[in-house]
Scaffold this active site. Sequence first.
Site, short mmCIF file in Angstrom:
data_model
loop_
_atom_site.label_atom_id
_atom_site.label_comp_id
_atom_site.label_asym_id
_atom_site.label_seq_id
_atom_site.Cartn_x
_atom_site.Cartn_y
_atom_site.Cartn_z
N THR A 1 39.78 36.66 45.58
CA THR A 1 39.85 37.65 46.66
C THR A 1 38.50 38.33 46.87
O THR A 1 38.18 38.75 47.99
CB THR A 1 40.94 38.70 46.32
OG1 THR A 1 42.20 38.04 46.38
CG2 THR A 1 40.94 39.87 47.27
N THR B 1 41.63 37.51 40.70
CA THR B 1 42.28 38.38 39.72
C THR B 1 43.49 37.70 39.04
O THR B 1 43.88 38.08 37.94
CB THR B 1 42.79 39.69 40.36
OG1 THR B 1 43.74 39.37 41.37
CG2 THR B 1 41.65 40.51 40.94
C1 SIN Z 1 42.91 34.88 43.25
O1 SIN Z 1 43.30 35.15 42.11
O2 SIN Z 1 42.04 34.03 43.48
C2 SIN Z 1 43.53 35.55 44.42
C3 SIN Z 1 43.96 36.94 44.15
C4 SIN Z 1 42.83 37.85 43.77
O3 SIN Z 1 41.71 37.49 43.51
O4 SIN Z 1 43.14 39.08 43.72
#
Ligand code: SIN
Length: 343
Positions: free
Chosen positions: A27, A107
């Site tokens: 993200t 995340t």
């Molecule tokens: C991911 O984990 O690539 C998408 C969600 C995020 O980074 O919060």
Amino acid sequence: MNTPTSSSSTTTAAPLPRIAVLATGGTIAGAAADATNTAGYQAGVVGVDQLLAAVPALSTVARIAPEQIASVDSKDMAMPLWTTLAQRINALVAADDIDGVVVTHGTDTLEESAYLLHLTIKSDKPVVLTAAMRPASALSADGPLNLLNAVTVAANPGARGQGVLVAFNNKIHSARDVVKTSTYAVDAFVSPEIGALGWVQDGRVEFQRGVVRPHTFATEFAIGADWPQVEVVLSYAGVSRLAVDALVSAGVRGIVVAGTGNGSIHASLVQPLADAAAQGVAVVRSSRVGSGHVMRNGAAADDALGFVSAGSLNPYKARVLLMLALAAGVAGPVALQKTFDTY
Ligand code: SIN
């Protein structure tokens, strides 16, 4: 009259630390059509150069060496990318002209990647992961400040020898302890019970405790292409033995049970798991609760059943450790328990 003395010597400031920034997607590199959109966006579409360009202050903290390693939504993280990432970081930290590494990551599986690197990077140089809960295109995107703080931590001498770190929302966490606890909040990462190692704010880094268990250069683990198949099974009301039977028939090397409470296991799973352990499948008990630890021989008779207790590792981190241990040739519940008690 005194003649001013001229001097040919000039004072040169020490060069800023050189920090490699490895982008993997997530993200933090996400974009939506609308700045008000923080849930419906595409992760991993903004390149590392654009991420860095959004944070001009980085040039006052470090000399940045950027690399685009991947562009994935981290829900899709897979072992070949772990191998690539760990091998690239090991090569970078072995180089004299690199002082530390920052990894931008999604995340969703950050806690797994961070723990994997914590166990396999062979250096005391800082390696810091960061991420964002809001896409780069969002109003009040949290990625730019998280990136600046991660580079600030990686450039700080106090981060050396602390293992792999996660800098997120002004906190500095150990890779072993940190977990994601919110689907949307910018303070999504915590280290349950034990707390963060320290904090970073406005260029200042402060560590308030150290990391006790062995990590990085002090482990027996190495990254290779061999990833023993280890899966996670959940215990819940009304669960059947179907999943365990299917995994054992498929020839998995290990099963981590995300148990209830103190790693307790539904009666319908205990015998199939004990049979699996008797056949040489490594069975590790952890908890789905989200904090606390699983006591050996507490909610299950580990000695009698041939099980291993994951201690304070959640099921996903326990799976990482079990894969590395099996790949390193650690075999049998006694030796595996020692591994879990050590790392
Ligand atoms: C991911 O984990 O690539 C998408 C969600 C995020 O980074 O919060």
